[in-house]
Motif scaffolding. Structure first.
Motif, PDB file in Angstrom:
ATOM      1  N   GLU A  17       0.831  -1.216   0.000  1.00 52.13           N
ATOM      2  CA  GLU A  17       0.000   0.000   0.000  1.00 52.13           C
ATOM      3  C   GLU A  17       0.862   1.260   0.000  1.00 52.13           C
ATOM      4  O   GLU A  17       0.556   2.241  -0.691  1.00 52.13           O
ATOM      5  N   ALA A  18       1.910   1.220   0.804  1.00 47.82           N
ATOM      6  CA  ALA A  18       2.820   2.380   0.851  1.00 47.82           C
ATOM      7  C   ALA A  18       3.519   2.548  -0.495  1.00 47.82           C
ATOM      8  O   ALA A  18       3.700   3.677  -0.988  1.00 47.82           O
ATOM      9  N   GLN A  19       3.897   1.439  -1.115  1.00 48.90           N
ATOM     10  CA  GLN A  19       4.538   1.520  -2.439  1.00 48.90           C
ATOM     11  C   GLN A  19       3.590   2.144  -3.448  1.00 48.90           C
ATOM     12  O   GLN A  19       3.976   2.976  -4.267  1.00 48.90           O
ATOM     13  N   SER A 138      13.385   1.855  -3.855  1.00 55.53           N
ATOM     14  CA  SER A 138      13.102   1.282  -5.170  1.00 55.53           C
ATOM     15  C   SER A 138      11.623   0.905  -5.275  1.00 55.53           C
ATOM     16  O   SER A 138      11.061   0.325  -4.337  1.00 55.53           O
ATOM     17  N   LEU A 139      11.037   1.192  -6.436  1.00 57.37           N
ATOM     18  CA  LEU A 139       9.610   0.913  -6.675  1.00 57.37           C
ATOM     19  C   LEU A 139       9.443   0.388  -8.091  1.00 57.37           C
ATOM     20  O   LEU A 139       9.996   0.970  -9.031  1.00 57.37           O
ATOM     21  N   GLY A 140       8.673  -0.697  -8.230  1.00 55.89           N
ATOM     22  CA  GLY A 140       8.399  -1.207  -9.583  1.00 55.89           C
ATOM     23  C   GLY A 140       9.304  -2.373  -9.924  1.00 55.89           C
ATOM     24  O   GLY A 140       9.552  -3.260  -9.101  1.00 55.89           O
ATOM     25  N   ASP A 141       9.790  -2.380 -11.177  1.00 54.26           N
ATOM     26  CA  ASP A 141      10.616  -3.506 -11.623  1.00 54.26           C
ATOM     27  C   ASP A 141      11.920  -3.614 -10.819  1.00 54.26           C
ATOM     28  O   ASP A 141      12.500  -2.600 -10.406  1.00 54.26           O
ATOM     29  N   THR A 142      12.366  -4.849 -10.680  1.00 55.37           N
ATOM     30  CA  THR A 142      13.627  -5.139  -9.986  1.00 55.37           C
ATOM     31  C   THR A 142      14.809  -4.575 -10.781  1.00 55.37           C
ATOM     32  O   THR A 142      14.804  -4.583 -12.012  1.00 55.37           O
ATOM     33  N   ALA A 143      15.817  -4.119 -10.038  1.00 53.44           N
ATOM     34  CA  ALA A 143      17.056  -3.649 -10.672  1.00 53.44           C
ATOM     35  C   ALA A 143      18.212  -4.519 -10.232  1.00 53.44           C
ATOM     36  O   ALA A 143      18.285  -4.951  -9.077  1.00 53.44           O
TER      37      ALA A 143
END
Ligand SMILES: O=C(O)CCC(=O)C(=O)O
Length: 207
Positions: A17-19, A138-143
């Protein structure tokens, strides 16, 4: 988890939810009145991210901070939102370090996004000497993230930064080289309804 003295990988620090709320806020910021852009750095190379600086603008031609984007469109850096500042400071505190963040570099990486190995060393000498940490979210796709030593030639560790992870490096790790070799498309949590990756790095310019 402390991966080196002063360097902490806080896996899944943020709940979904926070993301989600942060992704919405980042999207609104990069599409806002002062939008994100692709910096051209000294030497003429285009970076492989879309960047928006909050609180202070990092000028990719001079590698220094300023209030307006003199290397791009002359617009003022938008303020650093208070909720983001408070979040960064709380993350630093959770590792036992002190940060009073006054600037954030918000980057958006698409599937081809990356960032070469570099040091974050454009903050004031006093801030660097004090080892005030950089806090990254970091948010979304993995790096795929590389974290090396304080000299470029030193060996690097490769780790994955996933959505909701925080990474903090300060104290003796403040000037370690780091970079992003690639984004892993399709790995963002489905609940975020996004592709690509946002990364926020918070810093304190001076004491
Ligand atoms: O995207 C990342 O995880 C690192 C970003 C970074 O190194 C920077 O903004 O200086």
């Amino acid at each position: 988890m402390e991966i080196a003295p002063g360097a902490f990988h806080l896996h899944r620090y943020l709940a979904l939810e926070a993301q989600r709320a942060l992704v919405d806020q980042c999207q609104a910021l990069v599409d806002g009145a002062v939008p994100a852009y692709v910096p051209v750095v000294r030497g003429g190379g285009r970076m492989h991210v879309r960047m928006l600086c909050l609180g202070r603008h990092w000028n990719g031609k001079t590698y220094s901070y300023e209030q307006t984007r003199t290397d791009f469109d002359g617009l003022p850096a938008p303020p650093l939102p208070e909720n983001l500042r408070a979040l960064a400071n709380a993350i630093a505190a959770s590792t036992g370090m002190t940060l009073d963040a006054d600037l954030c570099i918000l980057n958006y990486y698409d599937a081809e996004g990356r960032m070469g190995l570099h040091q974050d060393k454009d903050e004031s000498e006093r801030s660097l000497a004090a080892g005030l940490p950089v806090v990254s979210i970091s948010l979304g796709d993995t790096a795929k993230f590389l974290f090396g030593g304080v000299r470029r030639r030193e060996p690097v560790d490769a780790l994955l930064l996933e959505s909701g992870d925080a990474f903090v490096f300060g104290g003796p790790s403040r000037l370690r080289y780091h970079g992003v070799t690639r984004i892993v498309p399709g790995t963002a949590p489905p609940g975020l309804e996004m592709s690509g990756r946002f990364n926020l790095t918070f810093r304190q310019y001076d004491l």
